[in-house]
Write an enzyme that holds these catalytic residues in place. Sequence first.
Site, short mmCIF file in Angstrom:
data_model
loop_
_atom_site.label_atom_id
_atom_site.label_comp_id
_atom_site.label_asym_id
_atom_site.label_seq_id
_atom_site.Cartn_x
_atom_site.Cartn_y
_atom_site.Cartn_z
NE ARG A 76 -3.50 -2.49 -0.03
CZ ARG A 76 -3.04 -3.52 -0.74
NH1 ARG A 76 -2.00 -3.39 -1.54
NH2 ARG A 76 -3.65 -4.68 -0.70
CD GLU B 14 -4.80 0.50 3.22
OE1 GLU B 14 -4.49 -0.47 3.95
OE2 GLU B 14 -5.51 0.39 2.20
CB SER C 14 -8.23 -0.71 5.25
OG SER C 14 -8.79 -1.91 4.79
C1 LIG Z 1 -15.22 0.56 -0.36
C2 LIG Z 1 -13.71 0.62 -0.51
C3 LIG Z 1 -13.00 -0.55 -0.75
C4 LIG Z 1 -11.60 -0.51 -0.91
N1 LIG Z 1 -10.93 -1.68 -1.15
C5 LIG Z 1 -9.59 -1.64 -1.37
C6 LIG Z 1 -8.87 -2.83 -1.69
O1 LIG Z 1 -9.42 -3.93 -1.78
N2 LIG Z 1 -7.53 -2.73 -1.92
C7 LIG Z 1 -6.87 -1.53 -1.85
O2 LIG Z 1 -5.66 -1.49 -2.09
N3 LIG Z 1 -7.52 -0.38 -1.53
C8 LIG Z 1 -8.85 -0.40 -1.29
N4 LIG Z 1 -9.52 0.75 -0.98
C9 LIG Z 1 -8.78 2.01 -0.84
C10 LIG Z 1 -8.75 2.86 -2.13
O3 LIG Z 1 -9.74 2.42 -3.03
C11 LIG Z 1 -7.37 2.77 -2.81
O4 LIG Z 1 -6.35 3.27 -1.97
C12 LIG Z 1 -7.34 3.52 -4.15
O5 LIG Z 1 -6.22 3.10 -4.90
C13 LIG Z 1 -7.35 5.02 -4.00
O6 LIG Z 1 -7.43 5.56 -5.32
P1 LIG Z 1 -7.99 7.02 -5.60
O7 LIG Z 1 -7.93 7.26 -7.06
O8 LIG Z 1 -9.31 7.22 -4.96
O9 LIG Z 1 -6.91 7.92 -4.88
P2 LIG Z 1 -7.17 9.10 -3.80
O10 LIG Z 1 -7.81 8.53 -2.60
O11 LIG Z 1 -7.81 10.24 -4.47
O12 LIG Z 1 -5.67 9.46 -3.44
C14 LIG Z 1 -4.87 8.53 -2.73
C15 LIG Z 1 -3.41 8.98 -2.86
O13 LIG Z 1 -3.01 8.85 -4.22
C16 LIG Z 1 -2.51 10.09 -4.71
N5 LIG Z 1 -2.88 10.19 -6.12
C17 LIG Z 1 -4.12 10.22 -6.67
N6 LIG Z 1 -4.04 10.30 -8.01
C18 LIG Z 1 -2.72 10.33 -8.32
C19 LIG Z 1 -1.97 10.43 -9.54
N7 LIG Z 1 -2.55 10.53 -10.74
N8 LIG Z 1 -0.62 10.41 -9.46
C20 LIG Z 1 0.02 10.33 -8.27
N9 LIG Z 1 -0.62 10.27 -7.09
C21 LIG Z 1 -1.97 10.25 -7.12
C22 LIG Z 1 -3.20 11.15 -3.85
O14 LIG Z 1 -2.47 12.37 -3.84
C23 LIG Z 1 -3.21 10.46 -2.50
O15 LIG Z 1 -1.97 10.59 -1.87
C24 LIG Z 1 -10.92 0.73 -0.82
C25 LIG Z 1 -11.64 1.92 -0.58
C26 LIG Z 1 -13.02 1.86 -0.44
C27 LIG Z 1 -13.79 3.14 -0.22
#
Ligand SMILES: Cc1cc2nc3c(=O)[nH]c(=O)nc-3n(C[C@H](O)[C@H](O)[C@H](O)COP(=O)(O)OP(=O)(O)OC[C@H]3O[C@@H](n4cnc5c(N)ncnc54)[C@H](O)[C@@H]3O)c2cc1C
Length: 319
Positions: free
Chosen positions: A182, A300, A230
């Site tokens: 992660r 996380e 999480s």
């Molecule tokens: C219902 C639910 C279930 C989930 N299940 C999982 C799972 O099974 N496995 C898992 O790993 N995670 C899970 N997550 C957590 C989440 O989905 C992941 O961490 C996901 O990858 C976040 O992506 P995001 O685009 O929403 O990033 P954001 O939450 O918008 O940002 C997260 C981080 O990434 C950075 N970021 C965003 N876009 C970019 C980019 N283009 N370049 C560089 N940095 C960037 C942001 O600055 C921030 O630091 C879950 C979340 C929810 C709500």
Amino acid sequence: MPNGHEWDLFREKLLAHQPDGLSIAENEPLAAHTTLRIGGPARFLVRCGRAEAVVATIQTARDAGIHWLALGLGANVLVPDTGLAAVVLTLVDGLAGIEVDGARLRAGGGAQLGRVVRAALDAGLAGVECLGGIPSTLGGALAMNAGAYGQEILDVLSWADVVEEDGTSRRLERWEIHGGYRWSVLGKGRIVTLAELSLRAEDPEVLKTRVQQVRDRRRGVLPPEPSAGSVFRNPPGDFAGRLLELAGCKGLSCEGAEVSQRHANVIVNPGGATAAGVRSLVGMMAERVRERFGVQLELELKILDLNGNVVADPDAPLA
Ligand SMILES: Cc1cc2nc3c(=O)[nH]c(=O)nc-3n(C[C@H](O)[C@H](O)[C@H](O)COP(=O)(O)OP(=O)(O)OC[C@H]3O[C@@H](n4cnc5c(N)ncnc54)[C@H](O)[C@@H]3O)c2cc1C
């Protein structure tokens, strides 16, 4: 924190660049841009449809001494109730496209992960089929090294085009991209605009079965209410959810935020929760596990301060 004049200057200078594919919103409420449905306004939300727009935004913000950060689906962030005195960049249009070329899949950092997985499945390609249920953009997934059921996105990454903190663009090859459970260097001070995944051909029937199995396993595990997944990382050899449940965290609540009855490592917003409430709950959860098991859980969830910097300490006082 920048004053009104400095913000005006930022807007003027950015518009003077006249980059294609850029639109600016001021005081944009971020609750609508996060899966927790929590968060005050971003001073500026800049939607970028081309890498040049990302470069111009980062360079202008840097010159003005203004903080910036990337936002994907907001599925792993907690935005303060007071909002962010920062420039928030989201990737859209030309930076959210997907293209399959043999066993290689190229997609923009703003592409939704679910669509990336669907495109791979349609092409009979394996390597990301277990990631379909994760709410994410490709950029967010690469920044977090998102994973599920034995697959992690970095396992299939070939390269990533990024815009660095100093506003320069470059391609990072896989060997340059460090990451683990992660986390990855792609989430630190840079923005992924485009990436290529190296997948492998697989019997479509085998793929379909695997997708169904993952769907069945995910169903019922996570709560239906808005959440950010999480809260804490699993400590080595254990599960944060197990420790939190044994420490009696299920059902704890504060200012509308609740620890899910379904999963003790997930905070939900049934409606009206505040970021301050989530932060207090996070502190309570960490303390209960520390007291009961002597284990210090690590976050996380990315808790952001007013400037958009990540607050790593679960017990940090509210700013
Ligand atoms: C219902 C639910 C279930 C989930 N299940 C999982 C799972 O099974 N496995 C898992 O790993 N995670 C899970 N997550 C957590 C989440 O989905 C992941 O961490 C996901 O990858 C976040 O992506 P995001 O685009 O929403 O990033 P954001 O939450 O918008 O940002 C997260 C981080 O990434 C950075 N970021 C965003 N876009 C970019 C980019 N283009 N370049 C560089 N940095 C960037 C942001 O600055 C921030 O630091 C879950 C979340 C929810 C709500």
